[in-house]
Design a protein around this motif. Structure first.
Motif, short mmCIF file in Angstrom:
data_model
loop_
_atom_site.label_atom_id
_atom_site.label_comp_id
_atom_site.label_asym_id
_atom_site.label_seq_id
_atom_site.Cartn_x
_atom_site.Cartn_y
_atom_site.Cartn_z
N ASP A 118 -20.77 9.89 54.68
CA ASP A 118 -20.27 9.41 55.97
C ASP A 118 -21.16 8.29 56.51
O ASP A 118 -20.68 7.34 57.12
N GLN A 119 -22.49 8.43 56.27
CA GLN A 119 -23.41 7.42 56.77
C GLN A 119 -23.18 6.06 56.09
O GLN A 119 -23.13 5.03 56.76
N ASN A 120 -23.04 6.09 54.76
CA ASN A 120 -22.80 4.84 54.04
C ASN A 120 -21.46 4.23 54.42
O ASN A 120 -21.32 3.00 54.52
N LYS A 121 -20.45 5.06 54.62
CA LYS A 121 -19.14 4.56 55.02
C LYS A 121 -19.23 3.90 56.39
O LYS A 121 -18.66 2.83 56.62
N LYS A 122 -20.00 4.51 57.29
CA LYS A 122 -20.18 3.94 58.62
C LYS A 122 -20.89 2.60 58.54
O LYS A 122 -20.55 1.65 59.24
N ILE A 123 -21.91 2.52 57.67
CA ILE A 123 -22.66 1.26 57.50
C ILE A 123 -21.73 0.14 57.05
O ILE A 123 -21.79 -0.98 57.54
N LEU A 124 -20.86 0.43 56.09
CA LEU A 124 -19.97 -0.58 55.55
C LEU A 124 -18.94 -1.05 56.56
O LEU A 124 -18.38 -2.14 56.43
N GLU A 125 -18.67 -0.26 57.56
CA GLU A 125 -17.67 -0.60 58.57
C GLU A 125 -18.26 -1.32 59.77
O GLU A 125 -17.54 -1.75 60.67
N ILE A 126 -19.59 -1.46 59.80
CA ILE A 126 -20.25 -2.15 60.90
C ILE A 126 -20.15 -3.66 60.68
O ILE A 126 -20.29 -4.14 59.56
N GLU A 127 -19.89 -4.39 61.76
CA GLU A 127 -19.83 -5.84 61.67
C GLU A 127 -21.24 -6.41 61.61
O GLU A 127 -22.07 -6.13 62.46
N TRP A 128 -21.52 -7.20 60.57
CA TRP A 128 -22.85 -7.76 60.36
C TRP A 128 -22.96 -9.12 61.03
O TRP A 128 -22.02 -9.92 60.99
N GLU A 129 -24.12 -9.40 61.59
CA GLU A 129 -24.43 -10.73 62.09
C GLU A 129 -25.57 -11.28 61.24
O GLU A 129 -26.67 -10.72 61.23
N ILE A 130 -25.32 -12.35 60.51
CA ILE A 130 -26.32 -12.90 59.61
C ILE A 130 -26.47 -14.40 59.86
O ILE A 130 -25.56 -15.05 60.37
N ASP A 131 -27.64 -14.92 59.50
CA ASP A 131 -27.87 -16.35 59.62
C ASP A 131 -28.28 -16.90 58.25
O ASP A 131 -28.44 -16.16 57.28
N LYS A 132 -28.43 -18.22 58.18
CA LYS A 132 -28.71 -18.87 56.90
C LYS A 132 -30.09 -18.48 56.35
O LYS A 132 -30.29 -18.41 55.14
N LYS A 133 -31.05 -18.24 57.24
CA LYS A 133 -32.38 -17.83 56.78
C LYS A 133 -32.29 -16.48 56.07
O LYS A 133 -32.89 -16.29 55.00
N THR A 134 -31.55 -15.56 56.65
CA THR A 134 -31.36 -14.25 56.03
C THR A 134 -30.73 -14.40 54.65
O THR A 134 -31.17 -13.78 53.68
N ILE A 135 -29.71 -15.23 54.55
CA ILE A 135 -29.02 -15.42 53.28
C ILE A 135 -29.96 -16.05 52.25
O ILE A 135 -30.07 -15.59 51.10
#
Length: 218
Positions: A3-20
């Motif tokens: 359930d925890q991993n499923k919840k993680i995958l359903e969260i909207e991520w905010e990422i920037d170019k440095k992270t990528i």
């Protein structure tokens, strides 16, 4: 799936170019040194380099791109750029030439691309990441080249208070195989969160499932 991993995958991520850029480079180093997965490493390192060099150029910082353009002009630059990125473009584009083959790829291209990304990442973000330090040290030993920039970076890794010199050998130890084994072990330790502390990591800019989807450097 838990359930925890499923919840993680359903969260909207905010990422920037440095992270990528740092996420890609961290994985490229690991894949190249530890797993010998040269193709995946090449694609990730090339994408990271593209972000880093374009950002530096946009900021007005001189790079191989800007200096070459200034010296040789846009037309000559495009010819060289296309040649340098031939393998990268072949690997990332699947919508054309699906039956084509490339006969000119060498894994040595990949290590140069990773090395370049390591150097420029530390210039752009003004931080000395442990993974980059390890790769620059490995590259320096592999090619036996004396270079002021490389020497300065390696000196950070091999400083008197370094906690890892005993694992990878010091600057006078030219045993490439021993150093490679030590660097490989260190990269595995980083992935398993067993590395010496007090070092900046590219891995800190990755989203980790096992940490419950923490925000970057929370």
């Amino acid at each position: 799936m838990s359930d925890q991993n499923k919840k993680i995958l359903e969260i909207e991520w905010e990422i920037d170019k440095k992270t990528i850029a740092l996420n890609h480079l961290h994985r490229a180093i690991y894949l190249y040194i530890v797993e010998k997965d040269f193709l995946s490493a090449h694609l990730l390192a090339s994408a990271s380099t593209e972000i880093i060099l374009n950002t530096l150029e946009a900021q007005g910082t001189e790079t191989r791109i800007s200096s070459f353009r200034k010296k040789h002009g846009e037309k000559e630059y495009k010819l060289i750029h296309d040649r340098i990125n031939k393998s990268y473009n072949f690997m990332k584009h699947g919508s054309r030439g699906v039956k084509d083959k490339i006969k000119s790829y060498f894994p040595s291209e990949t290590e140069v691309r990773i090395f370049e990304a390591c150097i420029y990442s530390m210039i752009l973000y003004e931080e000395s990441y442990l993974e980059a330090l390890l790769f620059v040290f490995w590259y320096k030993l592999r090619h036996h080249k004396e270079n002021e920039v490389q020497d300065k970076i390696v000196s950070i890794l091999l400083s008197e208070d370094s906690k890892i010199t005993s694992k990878i050998g010091n600057s006078k130890d030219k045993n490439f195989n021993n150093a490679t084994k030590g660097i490989s072990d260190m990269l595995i330790d980083i992935s398993n969160n067993m590395h010496p502390k007090d070092y900046l990591l590219m891995r800190d800019y990755t989203f980790r499932y096992d940490e419950g989807m923490k925000t970057i450097r929370e």
